[in-house]
Design a protein around this motif. Sequence first.
Motif, mmCIF file in Angstrom:
data_model
loop_
_atom_site.group_PDB
_atom_site.id
_atom_site.type_symbol
_atom_site.label_atom_id
_atom_site.label_comp_id
_atom_site.label_asym_id
_atom_site.label_seq_id
_atom_site.Cartn_x
_atom_site.Cartn_y
_atom_site.Cartn_z
ATOM 1 N N ILE A 1 9.627 -5.332 12.734
ATOM 2 C CA ILE A 1 9.459 -5.047 11.666
ATOM 3 C C ILE A 1 8.578 -6.141 10.787
ATOM 4 C CG2 ILE A 1 10.630 -4.709 9.120
ATOM 5 C CD1 ILE A 1 11.819 -2.929 11.142
ATOM 6 N N SER B 1 9.718 2.031 4.817
ATOM 7 C CA SER B 1 9.545 1.011 4.182
ATOM 8 C C SER B 1 10.744 0.985 3.161
ATOM 9 C CB SER B 1 8.169 0.779 3.306
ATOM 10 O OG SER B 1 8.484 0.189 2.087
ATOM 11 N N VAL B 2 11.689 -0.102 2.953
ATOM 12 C CA VAL B 2 12.802 0.165 2.113
ATOM 13 C C VAL B 2 12.355 0.053 0.668
ATOM 14 C CG1 VAL B 2 14.700 -1.491 1.346
ATOM 15 C CG2 VAL B 2 14.096 -0.979 3.790
ATOM 16 N N GLY B 3 11.467 -1.001 0.397
ATOM 17 C CA GLY B 3 10.838 -1.035 -1.119
ATOM 18 C C GLY B 3 10.233 0.217 -1.608
ATOM 19 N N ASP C 1 16.688 -8.670 8.975
ATOM 20 C CA ASP C 1 17.142 -9.902 8.286
ATOM 21 C C ASP C 1 18.465 -10.569 9.068
ATOM 22 O OD1 ASP C 1 15.458 -9.354 6.176
ATOM 23 O OD2 ASP C 1 16.822 -8.441 4.708
ATOM 24 N N ASP D 1 0.840 -1.155 0.029
ATOM 25 C CA ASP D 1 0.022 0.041 -0.018
ATOM 26 C C ASP D 1 0.838 1.280 0.038
ATOM 27 O OD1 ASP D 1 0.562 -1.016 2.706
ATOM 28 O OD2 ASP D 1 -0.461 0.557 3.584
ATOM 29 N N LEU D 2 2.076 1.310 0.478
ATOM 30 C CA LEU D 2 2.608 2.430 0.780
ATOM 31 C C LEU D 2 3.297 2.578 -0.720
ATOM 32 C CD1 LEU D 2 4.692 1.742 3.944
ATOM 33 C CD2 LEU D 2 2.574 3.275 3.581
HETATM 34 C C1 UD1 Z 1 13.348 -5.222 2.359
HETATM 35 C C2 UD1 Z 1 14.213 -6.221 2.296
HETATM 36 C C3 UD1 Z 1 14.060 -7.291 3.262
HETATM 37 C C4 UD1 Z 1 14.184 -6.693 4.510
HETATM 38 C C5 UD1 Z 1 13.203 -5.443 4.698
HETATM 39 C C6 UD1 Z 1 13.294 -4.853 6.139
HETATM 40 C C7 UD1 Z 1 14.728 -6.148 -0.037
HETATM 41 C C8 UD1 Z 1 14.560 -6.933 -1.587
HETATM 42 N N1 UD1 Z 1 14.163 -6.853 0.998
HETATM 43 O O1 UD1 Z 1 11.788 -5.762 2.089
HETATM 44 O O2 UD1 Z 1 15.013 -8.209 3.317
HETATM 45 O O3 UD1 Z 1 13.754 -7.721 5.485
HETATM 46 O O4 UD1 Z 1 13.433 -4.527 3.877
HETATM 47 O O5 UD1 Z 1 14.557 -4.389 6.269
HETATM 48 O O6 UD1 Z 1 15.580 -5.025 -0.236
HETATM 49 N N2 UD1 Z 1 5.097 -2.278 4.732
HETATM 50 C C9 UD1 Z 1 3.695 -1.888 4.529
HETATM 51 N N3 UD1 Z 1 3.250 -1.502 3.265
HETATM 52 C C10 UD1 Z 1 4.138 -1.556 2.304
HETATM 53 C C11 UD1 Z 1 5.385 -1.752 2.363
HETATM 54 C C12 UD1 Z 1 5.754 -2.105 3.549
HETATM 55 O O7 UD1 Z 1 2.708 -2.018 5.370
HETATM 56 O O8 UD1 Z 1 3.545 -0.862 1.099
HETATM 57 C C13 UD1 Z 1 5.543 -2.796 5.843
HETATM 58 C C14 UD1 Z 1 5.731 -4.438 5.836
HETATM 59 O O9 UD1 Z 1 4.861 -5.350 5.887
HETATM 60 C C15 UD1 Z 1 7.000 -4.344 7.016
HETATM 61 C C16 UD1 Z 1 7.342 -2.855 6.862
HETATM 62 O O10 UD1 Z 1 6.482 -2.227 6.269
HETATM 63 O O11 UD1 Z 1 6.120 -4.630 7.934
HETATM 64 C C17 UD1 Z 1 8.875 -2.879 6.378
HETATM 65 O O12 UD1 Z 1 8.601 -3.354 5.110
HETATM 66 P P1 UD1 Z 1 9.970 -2.930 3.969
HETATM 67 O O13 UD1 Z 1 10.833 -2.131 4.426
HETATM 68 O O14 UD1 Z 1 8.983 -2.398 2.812
HETATM 69 O O15 UD1 Z 1 10.433 -4.317 3.351
HETATM 70 P P2 UD1 Z 1 10.697 -4.576 1.878
HETATM 71 O O16 UD1 Z 1 11.048 -3.335 0.872
HETATM 72 O O17 UD1 Z 1 9.855 -5.592 1.402
#
Ligand code: UD1
Length: 431
Positions: A337, A172-174, A315, A133-134
């Motif tokens: 996380i 959020s990393v992604g 991780d 969603d983010l």
């Molecule tokens: C990336 C890493 C993963 C690592 C994570 C946290 C890559 C390919 N993967 O994953 O190995 O464990 O960062 O350091 O780089 N969230 C939302 N909505 C969103 C996006 C995220 O609610 O749209 C939440 C997730 O469910 C989670 C938190 O935000 O609880 C952090 O996630 P995020 O940092 O986005 O992780 P990834 O980018 O998927």
Amino acid sequence: MDKIRIRGNRPLSGKIAIGGAKNAALPLMMASLLTDATLTLANIPYLADITTSANLLIQHGVSVKWRGFRAKAGPEGRSVELTADTISSTEAPYDLVRKMRASVLVLGPLLARCREARVSLPGGCAIGTRPVDLHIKGLERLGAEIDLAGGYIQARAPHGLKGAEIVFPQVSVGATENLLMAASLAEGETVLVNAAREPEVVDLANCLVAMGAQIEGIGSDRVKITGVERLHGANHSIIPDRIETGTYLMAAAITGGDVELLNTLYEPIAAVARILEGAGVEVTTTETGIRVRRENGRLLGVDVMTEPFPGFPTDLQAQMMALMATAEGAAMITETIFENRFMHVPELCRMGANINVHGASAMVRGVGQLTGAPVMATDLRASVSLVLAGLAAKGETIINRVYHLDRGYERLEDKLSACGAEIERLGDGSE
Ligand code: UD1
């Protein structure tokens, strides 16, 4: 399906070369979609997720050329050249996205360059629901029209993306990576507030700057991007993998070994090193890398909480739990996380660990010595925590479903065997 057999309880000793960071390589590869010129990425690791990303890019029309792989030069001598001179498809199909969540990182670049994208929703995964969603809300703030239909994210920006302020309610990393890429080609100024500061995000931002992007505040939680009309090619070397580094630090620590890690950096794992020092492990920098040693000292229980960078990374939580399972005293490990990232707990308990989970925390009461057992890998980091436990355990450990390991650890058995571990892969040819 391959298995790994470990005969444990022997200290690791020697040198281990660390590869390029998987989690930096994935968004960097997707960044090639932003330009029609060639992006060359050096220090590329050889992992299943990298192949999946390459296949995804190929079906978008990107030309992918691997260099230096035959020479067995190791990751530093290898590179991949990515040229997206024409994008033949803006759709990322379910079959590829389901293999790897990071596929959703094509959304921002495709939308910015082609003004449309259709990307399969990644769906749930073993470590929690992990929504996107983010990513979606951020791109909508840049003016994209997004619908979810038939399991796909359908995004359009017929008049191009426009800069805006985006305040992430959660780090959020992604989402930070997707928005960095999209905003680089948007019209005007974008400000990302509460942006992720992970070294992999910084690596992506540095590469985008080398491609002509205008980005300020790199490495802080407030990043300003001034969109440009076009990006050009670049040569970029991927940072060392801090999670692979941390994993081998803990492998040396759990076996009471003495190992030097080469081609890596201390700063990105400083928080981890400090925790390990508190647990009685010596971590020092050398001219060529990082030395980790626990020859005679006791391993002590220490509490750990996972946090966004610069905190302790999620991780490395599973690996830390394996380490704490063998310590003296108790350790409280709290996962902030991801929900449901404790699947390794029952498997570690099969090896004699004493761990009780209460919500987001696990109370680990150290047992000193683990014992070998047949166990099952459930995800990438959980799998490697079982390898660490197996290295320390008395007797034989058989780890099933090791394909998870190949997503994130290159030549794991070779690297550990070279340091004296008795570890081998057994292929039994069955599903
Ligand atoms: C990336 C890493 C993963 C690592 C994570 C946290 C890559 C390919 N993967 O994953 O190995 O464990 O960062 O350091 O780089 N969230 C939302 N909505 C969103 C996006 C995220 O609610 O749209 C939440 C997730 O469910 C989670 C938190 O935000 O609880 C952090 O996630 P995020 O940092 O986005 O992780 P990834 O980018 O998927």
